[in-house]
Design a protein around this motif. Sequence first.
Motif, mmCIF file in Angstrom:
data_model
loop_
_atom_site.group_PDB
_atom_site.id
_atom_site.type_symbol
_atom_site.label_atom_id
_atom_site.label_comp_id
_atom_site.label_asym_id
_atom_site.label_seq_id
_atom_site.Cartn_x
_atom_site.Cartn_y
_atom_site.Cartn_z
ATOM 1 N N SER A 140 -8.172 4.599 -3.451
ATOM 2 C CA SER A 140 -6.967 5.436 -3.580
ATOM 3 C C SER A 140 -5.940 4.792 -4.498
ATOM 4 C CB SER A 140 -6.350 5.689 -2.195
ATOM 5 O OG SER A 140 -7.275 6.256 -1.316
ATOM 6 N N THR A 141 -6.390 4.288 -5.635
ATOM 7 C CA THR A 141 -5.454 3.660 -6.563
ATOM 8 C C THR A 141 -5.961 3.822 -7.980
ATOM 9 O OG1 THR A 141 -4.299 1.595 -7.105
ATOM 10 C CG2 THR A 141 -6.605 1.413 -6.427
ATOM 11 N N ASN A 142 -5.044 3.800 -8.942
ATOM 12 C CA ASN A 142 -5.451 3.759 -10.346
ATOM 13 C C ASN A 142 -5.107 2.415 -10.980
ATOM 14 O OD1 ASN A 142 -2.649 4.029 -10.501
ATOM 15 N ND2 ASN A 142 -2.711 5.415 -12.250
ATOM 16 N N LEU A 143 -4.747 1.421 -10.138
ATOM 17 C CA LEU A 143 -4.506 0.077 -10.642
ATOM 18 C C LEU A 143 -5.838 -0.630 -10.860
ATOM 19 C CD1 LEU A 143 -1.636 0.809 -9.612
ATOM 20 C CD2 LEU A 143 -1.386 -1.580 -8.924
ATOM 21 N N ASP A 199 -4.685 -1.337 -1.173
ATOM 22 C CA ASP A 199 -5.159 -0.058 -1.704
ATOM 23 C C ASP A 199 -4.041 0.984 -1.619
ATOM 24 O OD1 ASP A 199 -6.823 1.830 -2.756
ATOM 25 O OD2 ASP A 199 -8.258 1.831 -1.106
ATOM 26 N N GLY A 200 -4.259 2.126 -2.268
ATOM 27 C CA GLY A 200 -3.347 3.259 -2.122
ATOM 28 C C GLY A 200 -2.153 3.236 -3.033
ATOM 29 N N ASN A 201 -2.101 2.308 -4.011
ATOM 30 C CA ASN A 201 -0.984 2.254 -4.947
ATOM 31 C C ASN A 201 -1.333 3.006 -6.224
ATOM 32 O OD1 ASN A 201 0.707 0.220 -3.396
ATOM 33 N ND2 ASN A 201 -1.183 -0.935 -3.665
ATOM 34 N N THR A 202 -0.338 3.638 -6.828
ATOM 35 C CA THR A 202 -0.553 4.356 -8.072
ATOM 36 C C THR A 202 0.496 3.941 -9.088
ATOM 37 O OG1 THR A 202 0.788 6.222 -7.293
ATOM 38 C CG2 THR A 202 -1.590 6.350 -6.944
ATOM 39 N N TRP A 235 -11.413 0.007 -5.155
ATOM 40 C CA TRP A 235 -10.513 0.661 -4.219
ATOM 41 C C TRP A 235 -10.674 2.164 -4.326
ATOM 42 C CZ3 TRP A 235 -7.290 -3.516 -6.572
ATOM 43 C CH2 TRP A 235 -7.087 -4.580 -5.679
ATOM 44 N N THR A 241 0.827 -1.202 0.000
ATOM 45 C CA THR A 241 0.000 0.000 0.000
ATOM 46 C C THR A 241 0.860 1.252 0.000
ATOM 47 O OG1 THR A 241 -1.813 1.126 1.146
ATOM 48 C CG2 THR A 241 -0.176 0.068 2.517
ATOM 49 N N THR A 264 4.316 3.619 -5.424
ATOM 50 C CA THR A 264 4.246 4.169 -6.764
ATOM 51 C C THR A 264 4.994 3.255 -7.721
ATOM 52 O OG1 THR A 264 4.147 6.436 -5.921
ATOM 53 C CG2 THR A 264 4.798 6.149 -8.216
#
Length: 824
Positions: free
Chosen positions: A560-563, A530-533, A558, A505, A508
């Motif tokens: 907080s992520t754009n995955l 969560d929380g990965n970009t 999720w 989490t 980047t």
Amino acid sequence: MPPSRLLDTRTNLGGAGPVAAKGTVHLQVTGRGGIPTTGVSAVVLNVTVTSPTAPGFITAYPDGATRPTSSNLNFTAGQSIPNLVVAKLSTDGKVALYNGSPGTTQLIADVAGYYLAGSVTSPGGFQALDPARLLDTRTNLGGAGPVAAKGTVHLQVTGRGGIPTTGVSAVVLNVTVTSPTAPGFITAYPDGATRPTSSNLNFTAGQSIPNLVVAKLSTDGKVALYNGSSGTTQLIADVAGYYLGASAAAPQPAPAVTGITPSHGPSAGGTMVIVSGTDLTNASQVLFGNVPGINITVSAAGQLSVSSPPGTGTVDVRVTTPAGTSAPVAAARFTYDTPTWCQGAYSPEVHVSGSLAASTTWGTDCAGQYVVDSTVTVPTGVLLTVLPGTVVKFSPSTGLVVNGTLNAAGTATNPVILTSVWDTTTGADTTTIVSNPSTPQPGDWKGINAPNSSGATITVAHTTIAYASTGVAMPNGGSLSLTASTITKTDGGVYASALTNPVITGNTFTAITNLEINLTYSGITLAKLDGNTATNSTGAPVIELSSCALTTSGTFPWTSTNLNPVIWGGLTIPTGTTLTLNPGTILKLYGSSGLVVNGTLNAAGTATNPVILTSVWDTTTGADTTTIVSNPSTPQPGDWKGIKLSAVKGAVFDHLVIRYADTAIQVGQLTDLTVDNSQFAYNTRAFSVGNAVGDDPVTQSLVTAIQSSDKVGVSACLPPYTSFVHGSGNWYGRNGFPGVGGDWTQYLGLAAGDASTLYSWVTPFYDTNFDLGTNTIPWTLYSCPPLAIPPFPVTPILTNVESAGGTTAYVRPMSPPFPALVEQ
């Protein structure tokens, strides 16, 4: 005064616990814990939340007063978190603590001091206030939000929230960070002054966290709040009181340092040093050589404390105030020690290789940088610690093999760096130490790998991994925590198999050739992923979950992520867990399985924001994920297995879109499922209804093809005859609905003349060509005949035409008019 506990709802001290949702504790403060019974205006409390059942906040205010909109402490479910609070008291000496949460919580309050009541006239006197919100960038109160990376809010304080327009030197603020997109810190200082190196509040990506701040004001009554983060954040500030200033201040003499204690410490920094001298008040900087120290606290005009920065050798310690910088003195020289754990004396470059014989630490105290000449192995029972700021460069085809424990923990401002020897952007130039020097490329080295040990433990934080084959690979189990790190220019980001609740989490991923995250055969907690970009990916950024199972309940999408989540080989929702698919969820799936539901699946979209489950090769919705599997293809029915519900009762799917599955929904034993306002397209069949457990029920397709090869299947009619599916407002394609087609007279069970065919019954409600372009007829599908057959037109209709004595399923039409969905 010595700290004293006034409240602990766990033991009913000061108030009964747990505190109810939206409940308030009315805490008697005066006359307890060394506080006088009268003459007290405010107290300093350390308030702690523990065992909350839901996220929320705590607001402290004078008991009996109107509750303000400010908060003093924010928390998440299950979190234990404290914060310092300056709370004004009611006339009878009480403070109210409000639980702004939909769940219960336990509260603890320890008193640390109090302020006397009365008129405040002398400089330095403190005036407590009812809490008032001065800043909320979410609503542009006091400043526009979100605050930009490295941005500053210039907050007007005087003349607002009960603070006088003049004569104020400092204020007490409860500053809260919320919705930060990257880790960082907040620094509060007088607006217009040189920003100090200290911080008042530190945070991680996605965290909501408060802290109590005493902030000096500028001459025009402002405080600056600096966002020391690479991402944006929202800021909230609530005032609790203020300090009076002098009407005219005499010029302050320049500071002088007379001594320091201790006079030495490790090269990594972090030693708390007490600096003695004169005129140290308002110190803005303490220099160790030419490097500022951190966390300056002035305890008196003649003393302050500061944490030493990293360094080497012996340096002068000097203090800077608005009046100037102190001169170097022999009694204020600080020596950086070489740690005993260094393998020899400090060297600008240390070469390492082979298996570690014992636990080892790599750090800047020992080396300017490390160069790995051949693969380094951390054996079972051995710990490798990599300290903040350490640079490790790997020769071609080498790597870091972990069978024991790796702890690589940098900081937000001083990360660990693991990279290729051809990387000239960090550390010393090492391109000449290997033959055929090259520009760095993905795959230059093998990355962190735990290939053989389920006992391996890898903890990586604030670390940059560059130009590896795979950043972190754990193919045979172990324990993984990867947080606040950057994996860049690698073939793959993270690959792991057979893990339990890996934590990945706040990271980047940049310019990854293949998958950013690939987890297989693992027990997972969705919130811990969560929380990965990702940026500059070769294809769509993806986290692939292959044959994984939830260990706790979770939610898509999720936050907080754009995955993009891709499921291969199935995702299991075990008994006792719930997977919630909120509006806007898009899951791409492929392989021989789908969603296997033994617990609970909630899938409720909206008309404008449905839940979509579809093939990885479907490019009509979501990100293009066709490149993540070999032999990219156009989507086909049967690309994935569908949703398998084993023994669930009372589930409801609404505004759900399922495409390209084998059987979109398989209904097993003792299941009661309602599917409304949903769409099924390009599936081998829409439903399979049965009472089988274990493997998928054997299905028999109905005669009528719907869109592509969509059908409804039914399994053998065996006891206990309890599986059924209700549906209304669903769309099944252009030319049919479950069970339509052919002359059904001999199977209707109706008296002569009631209806000749099902076709003639449906025609009045649709066109004469029987083109059900918006086919949404309500129905109920049973695996076996119901005991009682109501009169037509809700008579169950036999849908297996192979033989009158064959397996039976029932489509039960309901009374018109029927709602219509438009094809999407």
